[in-house]
Design a protein around this motif. Structure first.
Motif, mmCIF file in Angstrom:
data_model
loop_
_atom_site.group_PDB
_atom_site.id
_atom_site.type_symbol
_atom_site.label_atom_id
_atom_site.label_comp_id
_atom_site.label_asym_id
_atom_site.label_seq_id
_atom_site.Cartn_x
_atom_site.Cartn_y
_atom_site.Cartn_z
ATOM 1 N N PRO A 11 40.851 27.706 -13.261
ATOM 2 C CA PRO A 11 40.112 26.498 -13.638
ATOM 3 C C PRO A 11 40.961 25.278 -13.304
ATOM 4 O O PRO A 11 42.098 25.409 -12.840
ATOM 5 C CB PRO A 11 39.930 26.658 -15.145
ATOM 6 N N GLN A 12 40.439 24.109 -13.573
ATOM 7 C CA GLN A 12 41.072 22.840 -13.219
ATOM 8 C C GLN A 12 42.586 22.853 -13.409
ATOM 9 O O GLN A 12 43.086 23.230 -14.457
ATOM 10 C CB GLN A 12 40.476 21.711 -14.066
ATOM 11 N N ILE A 13 43.279 22.426 -12.386
ATOM 12 C CA ILE A 13 44.730 22.225 -12.408
ATOM 13 C C ILE A 13 44.969 20.735 -12.647
ATOM 14 O O ILE A 13 44.236 19.894 -12.127
ATOM 15 C CB ILE A 13 45.368 22.656 -11.058
ATOM 16 N N ARG A 14 45.998 20.417 -13.388
ATOM 17 C CA ARG A 14 46.343 19.009 -13.637
ATOM 18 C C ARG A 14 47.620 18.668 -12.867
ATOM 19 O O ARG A 14 48.433 19.549 -12.589
ATOM 20 C CB ARG A 14 46.530 18.784 -15.132
ATOM 21 N N PRO A 15 47.807 17.405 -12.525
ATOM 22 C CA PRO A 15 49.012 17.029 -11.775
ATOM 23 C C PRO A 15 50.310 17.507 -12.427
ATOM 24 O O PRO A 15 51.225 17.958 -11.727
ATOM 25 C CB PRO A 15 48.936 15.499 -11.725
ATOM 26 N N GLU A 16 50.385 17.453 -13.752
ATOM 27 C CA GLU A 16 51.619 17.861 -14.422
ATOM 28 C C GLU A 16 51.863 19.370 -14.362
ATOM 29 O O GLU A 16 52.951 19.837 -14.699
ATOM 30 C CB GLU A 16 51.648 17.366 -15.874
ATOM 31 N N ASP A 17 50.860 20.161 -13.925
ATOM 32 C CA ASP A 17 51.027 21.603 -13.775
ATOM 33 C C ASP A 17 51.779 21.984 -12.496
ATOM 34 O O ASP A 17 52.302 23.099 -12.391
ATOM 35 C CB ASP A 17 49.662 22.314 -13.723
ATOM 36 N N LEU A 18 51.806 21.086 -11.535
ATOM 37 C CA LEU A 18 52.298 21.457 -10.209
ATOM 38 C C LEU A 18 53.777 21.831 -10.155
ATOM 39 O O LEU A 18 54.128 22.798 -9.470
ATOM 40 C CB LEU A 18 51.952 20.373 -9.195
#
Length: 142
Positions: free
Chosen positions: A14-21
């Motif tokens: 599901p949706q990835i957020r910038p801080e997950d990268l």
């Protein structure tokens, strides 16, 4: 993050957020494939924000927006090209389902349909509704 492996080289989510990268890069992911249209997210998660975050994290970024029910041959080809890039990949959309559909369609004819459906099911996605399309693409050599 809810990472669901389809292959050793590809997971969907599901949706990835910038801080997950940064955590994804630390886990060995090198390619981020965004299958979510900008109209479904706010500015913190749109393609501009995700591209910037991916590039800042050292990831290759591909944007292949998939509006539900509107898959095109160009999208399937673009997904296949993104999946051919070196390194582990993460593809995402709202739930991971559209990313899984594009993966299966891009693999049509190179792997048995039953194997594609089984891998998707193990990841929690039921692709039985797109089986006729996968079979059709396989018969035409995608």
């Amino acid at each position: 993050m809810d990472l669901r492996p389809l292959t050793p080289e590809l997971s969907v989510s599901p949706q990835i957020r910038p801080e997950d990268l940064p955590a994804l890069v630390a886990d060995g992911f090198r390619v981020l494939i965004n299958n979510r249209p900008d109209a479904e997210v706010g500015p913190d998660e749109d393609s501009v924000a995700m591209r910037a975050a991916a590039e800042a994290a050292g990831m290759d970024y591909r944007e292949i927006p998939f509006v539900p029910g509107h898959v095109t041959p160009e999208m399937v080809e673009a997904q296949a090209e993104a999946l051919a890039l070196p390194g582990r990949k993460i593809a995402y959309c709202r739930s991971g389902n559209r990313s899984t559909v594009l993966w299966a369609l891009s693999r049509a004819g190179t792997e048995p349909t039953a194997d594609l459906l089984e891998a998707a099911a193990k990841a929690g996605y039921d692709l039985s509704g797109v089986r006729p399309l996968i079979d059709s693409l396989a018969a035409r050599g995608r």
